[in-house]
Design a protein around this motif. Structure first.
Motif, PDB file in Angstrom:
ATOM      1  N   ASP A   1       0.837  -1.194   0.000  1.00 36.21           N
ATOM      2  CA  ASP A   1       0.000   0.000   0.000  1.00 36.21           C
ATOM      3  C   ASP A   1       0.874   1.246   0.000  1.00 36.21           C
ATOM      4  O   ASP A   1       2.051   1.196   0.354  1.00 36.21           O
ATOM      5  N   ASP A   2       0.277   2.372  -0.389  1.00 31.86           N
ATOM      6  CA  ASP A   2       1.010   3.633  -0.308  1.00 31.86           C
ATOM      7  C   ASP A   2       0.734   4.354   1.009  1.00 31.86           C
ATOM      8  O   ASP A   2       1.349   5.371   1.315  1.00 31.86           O
ATOM      9  N   VAL A   3      -0.216   3.836   1.795  1.00 30.72           N
ATOM     10  CA  VAL A   3      -0.485   4.328   3.147  1.00 30.72           C
ATOM     11  C   VAL A   3      -0.124   3.195   4.104  1.00 30.72           C
ATOM     12  O   VAL A   3      -0.711   2.114   4.055  1.00 30.72           O
ATOM     13  N   PHE A   4       0.836   3.426   4.963  1.00 31.71           N
ATOM     14  CA  PHE A   4       1.355   2.370   5.829  1.00 31.71           C
ATOM     15  C   PHE A   4       1.660   2.934   7.205  1.00 31.71           C
ATOM     16  O   PHE A   4       1.539   4.134   7.448  1.00 31.71           O
ATOM     17  N   SER A   5       2.054   2.055   8.125  1.00 31.28           N
ATOM     18  CA  SER A   5       2.406   2.432   9.496  1.00 31.28           C
ATOM     19  C   SER A   5       1.331   3.309  10.129  1.00 31.28           C
ATOM     20  O   SER A   5       1.583   4.437  10.552  1.00 31.28           O
ATOM     21  N   TYR A   6       0.118   2.757  10.201  1.00 34.93           N
ATOM     22  CA  TYR A   6      -0.993   3.481  10.810  1.00 34.93           C
ATOM     23  C   TYR A   6      -1.654   2.615  11.876  1.00 34.93           C
ATOM     24  O   TYR A   6      -1.479   1.394  11.908  1.00 34.93           O
ATOM     25  N   GLY A   7      -2.404   3.255  12.736  1.00 39.18           N
ATOM     26  CA  GLY A   7      -3.112   2.535  13.793  1.00 39.18           C
ATOM     27  C   GLY A   7      -4.452   2.055  13.295  1.00 39.18           C
ATOM     28  O   GLY A   7      -5.449   2.770  13.398  1.00 39.18           O
ATOM     29  N   GLY A   8      -4.498   0.835  12.761  1.00 36.71           N
ATOM     30  CA  GLY A   8      -5.731   0.311  12.188  1.00 36.71           C
ATOM     31  C   GLY A   8      -6.862   0.212  13.187  1.00 36.71           C
ATOM     32  O   GLY A   8      -8.035   0.351  12.819  1.00 36.71           O
ATOM     33  N   CYS A   9      -6.541  -0.009  14.455  1.00 31.51           N
ATOM     34  CA  CYS A   9      -7.583  -0.108  15.475  1.00 31.51           C
ATOM     35  C   CYS A   9      -8.278   1.235  15.718  1.00 31.51           C
ATOM     36  O   CYS A   9      -9.323   1.285  16.370  1.00 31.51           O
ATOM     37  N   GLY A  10      -7.680   2.301  15.200  1.00 27.55           N
ATOM     38  CA  GLY A  10      -8.294   3.623  15.360  1.00 27.55           C
ATOM     39  C   GLY A  10      -9.268   3.984  14.265  1.00 27.55           C
ATOM     40  O   GLY A  10      -9.892   5.059  14.314  1.00 27.55           O
ATOM     41  N   ILE A  11      -9.452   3.112  13.269  1.00 25.12           N
ATOM     42  CA  ILE A  11     -10.325   3.430  12.138  1.00 25.12           C
ATOM     43  C   ILE A  11     -11.751   3.768  12.569  1.00 25.12           C
ATOM     44  O   ILE A  11     -12.325   4.765  12.099  1.00 25.12           O
ATOM     45  N   PRO A  12     -12.392   2.996  13.472  1.00 23.16           N
ATOM     46  CA  PRO A  12     -13.753   3.382  13.880  1.00 23.16           C
ATOM     47  C   PRO A  12     -13.820   4.779  14.494  1.00 23.16           C
ATOM     48  O   PRO A  12     -14.840   5.474  14.352  1.00 23.16           O
ATOM     49  N   TYR A  13     -12.746   5.213  15.136  1.00 21.03           N
ATOM     50  CA  TYR A  13     -12.758   6.529  15.784  1.00 21.03           C
ATOM     51  C   TYR A  13     -12.451   7.647  14.782  1.00 21.03           C
ATOM     52  O   TYR A  13     -12.834   8.788  14.997  1.00 21.03           O
ATOM     53  N   PHE A  14     -11.800   7.286  13.691  1.00 30.33           N
ATOM     54  CA  PHE A  14     -11.669   8.232  12.579  1.00 30.33           C
ATOM     55  C   PHE A  14     -13.017   8.384  11.868  1.00 30.33           C
ATOM     56  O   PHE A  14     -13.449   9.501  11.549  1.00 30.33           O
ATOM     57  N   VAL A  15     -13.705   7.280  11.655  1.00 30.86           N
ATOM     58  CA  VAL A  15     -15.019   7.329  11.010  1.00 30.86           C
ATOM     59  C   VAL A  15     -15.999   8.121  11.865  1.00 30.86           C
ATOM     60  O   VAL A  15     -16.803   8.908  11.366  1.00 30.86           O
ATOM     61  N   SER A  16     -15.924   7.949  13.182  1.00 32.51           N
ATOM     62  CA  SER A  16     -16.862   8.642  14.073  1.00 32.51           C
ATOM     63  C   SER A  16     -16.602  10.138  14.150  1.00 32.51           C
ATOM     64  O   SER A  16     -17.500  10.917  14.448  1.00 32.51           O
ATOM     65  N   GLY A  17     -15.358  10.541  13.904  1.00 36.35           N
ATOM     66  CA  GLY A  17     -14.991  11.943  14.052  1.00 36.35           C
ATOM     67  C   GLY A  17     -14.224  12.224  15.318  1.00 36.35           C
ATOM     68  O   GLY A  17     -13.726  13.340  15.511  1.00 36.35           O
ATOM     69  N   ASP A  18     -14.109  11.230  16.214  1.00 39.46           N
ATOM     70  CA  ASP A  18     -13.286  11.419  17.411  1.00 39.46           C
ATOM     71  C   ASP A  18     -11.846  11.727  17.011  1.00 39.46           C
ATOM     72  O   ASP A  18     -11.167  12.529  17.657  1.00 39.46           O
ATOM     73  N   VAL A  19     -11.371  11.063  15.956  1.00 41.27           N
ATOM     74  CA  VAL A  19     -10.081  11.381  15.332  1.00 41.27           C
ATOM     75  C   VAL A  19     -10.415  12.131  14.055  1.00 41.27           C
ATOM     76  O   VAL A  19     -11.023  11.570  13.136  1.00 41.27           O
TER      77      VAL A  19
ATOM     78  N   ASP B   1      14.848   2.208   5.012  1.00 35.61           N
ATOM     79  CA  ASP B   1      14.340   2.437   3.656  1.00 35.61           C
ATOM     80  C   ASP B   1      12.961   1.808   3.523  1.00 35.61           C
ATOM     81  O   ASP B   1      12.731   0.673   3.963  1.00 35.61           O
ATOM     82  N   VAL B   2      12.031   2.539   2.898  1.00 36.11           N
ATOM     83  CA  VAL B   2      10.675   2.029   2.694  1.00 36.11           C
ATOM     84  C   VAL B   2      10.378   1.933   1.208  1.00 36.11           C
ATOM     85  O   VAL B   2      10.595   2.904   0.462  1.00 36.11           O
ATOM     86  N   LEU B   3       9.892   0.782   0.785  1.00 34.90           N
ATOM     87  CA  LEU B   3       9.409   0.590  -0.575  1.00 34.90           C
ATOM     88  C   LEU B   3       7.891   0.433  -0.487  1.00 34.90           C
ATOM     89  O   LEU B   3       7.379  -0.658  -0.228  1.00 34.90           O
ATOM     90  N   SER B   4       7.166   1.536  -0.648  1.00 34.56           N
ATOM     91  CA  SER B   4       5.712   1.467  -0.596  1.00 34.56           C
ATOM     92  C   SER B   4       5.172   1.120  -1.978  1.00 34.56           C
ATOM     93  O   SER B   4       5.897   1.155  -2.980  1.00 34.56           O
ATOM     94  N   SER B   5       3.890   0.790  -2.051  1.00 36.65           N
ATOM     95  CA  SER B   5       3.259   0.345  -3.306  1.00 36.65           C
ATOM     96  C   SER B   5       4.087  -0.759  -3.955  1.00 36.65           C
ATOM     97  O   SER B   5       4.190  -0.854  -5.182  1.00 36.65           O
ATOM     98  N   THR B   6       4.668  -1.574  -3.111  1.00 33.69           N
ATOM     99  CA  THR B   6       5.535  -2.656  -3.579  1.00 33.69           C
ATOM    100  C   THR B   6       5.074  -3.975  -2.958  1.00 33.69           C
ATOM    101  O   THR B   6       4.955  -4.082  -1.734  1.00 33.69           O
ATOM    102  N   GLU B   7       4.832  -4.961  -3.803  1.00 36.60           N
ATOM    103  CA  GLU B   7       4.349  -6.245  -3.322  1.00 36.60           C
ATOM    104  C   GLU B   7       5.468  -7.280  -3.342  1.00 36.60           C
ATOM    105  O   GLU B   7       6.190  -7.405  -4.337  1.00 36.60           O
ATOM    106  N   ALA B   8       5.591  -8.009  -2.258  1.00 37.84           N
ATOM    107  CA  ALA B   8       6.495  -9.160  -2.233  1.00 37.84           C
ATOM    108  C   ALA B   8       5.749 -10.320  -2.873  1.00 37.84           C
ATOM    109  O   ALA B   8       4.733 -10.791  -2.341  1.00 37.84           O
TER     110      ALA B   8
END
Length: 568
Positions: free
Chosen positions: A36-54, A81-88
Motif C-alpha cells: 500500500d502507499d499508506v502504511f504504518s498506521y493505527g488500524g484499530c483507530g479506524i472506527p474513531y476516525f469514522v466517528s470523528g473522534d479522530v 528504507d521504505v518501498l511502498s506500493s511494492t508487493e512481495a
C-alpha cells in the motif's frame, strides 16, 4: 558488506521490528516493504476516525510528536528504507531473496536478505455474498476504505447502515454511525449474542441493551443471505427478513495472510497462520514472523491461538527486532485480553469465557458480582459488573470479564488479572492480589478481591444461586407456584414490588430472618433478592443454617436483573 534485513509488511509489526533492530544495529541496512502507499498506521483507530473522534486520517499515521510516518520519516528519522506500493511476490529461501513488484510501474526486481521478517497481517474474511460488489459495501480492510466511508458520511450520503458482525470492530463501527452521525444502524450477527466466544450471554445481553438504548438495532441468530440493490446497496436480506441500508459494513473477522510463507515452505497451521516459536522465529531460522499473520500459544490452554491485535503486533515487533540483532528475547503465551467501548459503557476481559472454557474441556463454573469501583461512601463511583470463570478441580482462574460505566477503572482490574494469567493463577492469587487503595480509587476490599472471594465461597458450597438469566426463567414460571421470591432488603425498597406482585413477591429483611423465618415457606424454592447480591448471600447462609433446603442467591441482585433487562 553490512547485514541486510528485509521486512515484509509495514502496518504495525513491521515498522516496530525494523526500527528496534536499526536502533541496536546502526551499521545494518533495513528495507521495509508494503503493497500500500499508506502504511504504518493505527488500524484499530479506524472506527474513531469514522466517528470523528479522530478528525484527520493522518492522525492515525502520526507520532506523539506530530510527525507523519511516511517514507521520508523512516529514512531520515529511523534510518529505514521504505518501498511502498511494492508487493512481495515470492520468497526464495535457498538464495535468500525476496522477489518484489512495484505496483505503480509494474517493474519486478529482487532483494537479497540476510534475515527476513514477515508481517503481512490479515485480510477481512469474505462472505462471498450475492451483492457484495455493490457500491457502499465495505470490509474496512485499510485506510482507503475508512476514508471513503468517512467522505460519504460527511456528504450526507448515508441514512441507514447495516453492520454484519457483532465483534469488536462491528460494535465500534455501529457506535460511530449511531452516536456521532445519527445514522439508523442495525447490527446483524450469526450467533445469538454480541461478542460471541468473548463473554457470557449475560454480559453480552447487558452490552446489547445499552446499545439499544442508544438507538442501535440488533438482529441476532441470523445469517445474511444476500445484499441487494441497483448499482448501490439498498437492503440486506437474512433468513428472517430484510433490513434497508444505503451503507453496509462487513465485519466477520479476519484471515491471516500466510500465502507467502506457505508457498516458500514455512510451517503453517492447517487452519491458517504461520507457526512461530517463543522467539517469533519460523521454521526457517533466518526468518521471523509476527502480528496478525502468526499463530501463538494460548496462556490458558497451551494450545495454538490466532490473536489479531495491534497491541500484540507491536510487542512482538520489539521482540523480533531484538532477536534480529542477536538477543535472546521471548514472547510469552497470551491470554487474549480485550476491551471495547460502547457509548457510555465498556466491556473488557482476559482469558476464557465460561462457554469457551467448557468447550476447551474444563469443568468450569462462573460467578458474577456487581459492586462499586470505589469506596461505597465516596461520592463519585460507578457500579462494575465482573464475571470470573474458574476450574472446579484445580481452583485455577480461567478468565474474567466485565461491564461498567467506569471503563478505565474496570480495564485496570482486568489488566491486573491479565498480567498473571501466564502463571496460571488460582482463586487465592486474585483474592489476595495487592491493589493500590484509596477511597477515590478503590474499596478497602477491592471488587477484584471480592469476586475471587465469591468464587471461593461458590466452590466451597457456601454461596449457591444463579445469575439474572436463570432468575428470568424462574420469574417467567412464577405462576407454577414452585418459587418464593424473597426480597431481603428493607421494607421501603421492597414495597413497590410487594404492591405490584402481592402473590409472588415477599419481604423479610435480612436482619429480621432469625426472628421471622417461620413466615418463610419450606416447600418452595427460595429465590433471594437484594440490591447487589451481598445481603441475599448473608440471608442465604442464615437460611441454610436454619435447615431450608433450596435457597438460591441471585448474584448481582436487582442491579444485574435490571441491566439484563428482566421485565420486572
Amino acid at each position: 558488506m553490512s547485514e541486510h534485513v528485509v521486512v515484509i509488511g509495514a502496518v504495525a509489526l513491521g515498522p516496530k521490528a525494523a526500527c528496534r533492530f536499526k536502533r541496536i544495529r546502526q551499521d545494518a541496512k533495513v528495507t521495509l516493504i508494503d503493497r500500500d502507499d499508506v502504511f504504518s498506521y493505527g488500524g484499530c483507530g479506524i472506527p474513531y476516525f469514522v466517528s470523528g473522534d479522530v478528525s484527520e486520517a493522518n492522525q492515525l499515521r502520526s507520532t506523539a510528536f506530530h510527525m507523519v510516518r511516511d517514507e521520508p520519516f523512516f529514512k531520515d528519522i529511523k534510518g529505514v528504507d521504505v518501498l511502498s506500493s511494492t508487493e512481495a511476490t515470492s520468497i526464495d529461501r535457498a538464495n535468500k531473496q525476496v522477489h518484489i513488484k512495484n505496483l505503480k510501474t509494474g517493474e519486478e526486481s529482487v532483494l537479497d536478505y540476510d534475515q527476513l521478517v514477515i508481517g503481512t497481517g490479515a485480510t477481512p474474511r469474505k462472505l462471498n455474498l450475492p451483492g457484495e460488489d455493490l457500491e457502499n459495501v465495505f470490509y474496512v480492510g485499510n485506510m482507503h476504505d475508512a476514508e471513503r466511508i468517512k467522505q460519504g458520511i460527511t456528504q450526507g450520503k448515508y441514512g441507514k447502515a447495516v453492520v454484519v458482525g457483532a465483534g469488536f470492530i462491528g460494535l465500534e463501527m455501529a457506535e460511530s454511525f449511531a452516536d456521532m452521525w445519527g445514522i439508523e444502524t442495525t447490527v446483524i450477527e450469526i450467533f445469538d449474542q454480541i461478542l460471541p466466544r468473548m463473554c457470557s450471554p449475560v454480559l453480552a445481553r447487558m452490552g446489547q441493551l445499552h446499545m439499544e438504548e442508544q438507538g442501535v438495532n440488533f438482529v441476532l441468530g441470523q445469517t445474511v443471505s444476500s445484499i441487494e440493490g441497483n448499482g448501490k446497496v439498498e437492503k440486506v436480506v437474512t433468513a428472517g427478513g430484510e433490513v434497508e441500508a444505503d451503507l453496509v459494513i462487513i465485519s466477520a473477522g479476519v484471515i491471516p495472510n500466510d500465502k507467502l510463507a506457505r508457498e516458500c515452505g514455512l510451517e503453517c497451521s492447517e487452519r491458517g497462520g504461520i507457526i512461530v516459536d517463543e522467539a517469533m522465529r519460523t521454521s526457517d531460522p533466518l526468518i521471523f514472523a509476527g502480528g496478525d499473520c502468526v499463530i501463538i500459544k494460548n496462556a490458558v490452554t497451551g494450545d495454538p491461538m490466532f490473536l489479531p491485535m495491534g497491541s500484540m503486533a507491536n510487542r512482538q515487533g520489539r521482540v523480533i527486532g531484538g532477536n534480529l540483532a542477536g538477543h535472546d528475547e521471548k514472547f510469552p503465551p497470551a491470554a487474549g485480553s480485550w476491551v471495547v467501548k460502547i457509548f457510555e459503557r465498556a466491556m473488557s476481559g482476559t482469558g476464557m469465557s465460561l462457554g469457551a472454557a467448557r468447550q476447551a474441556g474444563f469443568d468450569a463454573v462462573s460467578v458474577m458480582l456487581i459492586m462499586a469501583d470505589r469506596a461505597h461512601f465516596y461520592p463519585e463511583k460507578d457500579m462494575m459488573t465482573l464475571e470470573m470463570v474458574v476450574d472446579k478441580a484445580t481452583r485455577r482462574v480461567l478468565g474474567i470479564q466485565g461491564f461498567s460505566a467506569g471503563g478505565d477503572a474496570m480495564v485496570g482490574r482486568i489488566n491486573a488479572v491479565a498480567a498473571i494469567m501466564k502463571f496460571q493463577p488460582k482463586i487465592e492469587d486474585v483474592s489476595n492480589l495487592e491493589v493500590a487503595y484509596s477511597p477515590p480509587f478503590a474499596s478497602a476490599m477491592d471488587v477484584l478481591n471480592a469476586i475471587a472471594n465469591m468464587a471461593d465461597n461458590a466452590l466451597s458450597g457456601m454461596n449457591h444461586g444463579q445469575g439474572p438469566d436463570i432468575f428470568a426463567e424462574y420469574w417467567a414460571d412464577r405462576e407454577s407456584g414452585d418459587y418464593c421470591f424473597l426480597d431481603v432488603r428493607e421494607h421501603a425498597d421492597a414495597e413497590p414490588f410487594l404492591e405490584k406482585y402481592p402473590e409472588y413477591w415477599h419481604n423479610v429483611p435480612q436482619g429480621e430472618i432469625p426472628q421471622r423465618y417461620d413466615e418463610i415457606p419450606r416447600d418452595k424454592k427460595l429465590v433471594l433478592v437484594c440490591n447487589t447480591g451481598g445481603r441475599s448471600y448473608e440471608a442465604q447462609v442464615m437460611l441454610d443454617a436454619l435447615g431450608f433446603k433450596e435457597v438460591l442467591n441471585t448474584h448481582g441482585g436487582m442491579a444485574v436483573i435490571k441491566a439484563y433487562g428482566v421485565d420486572i
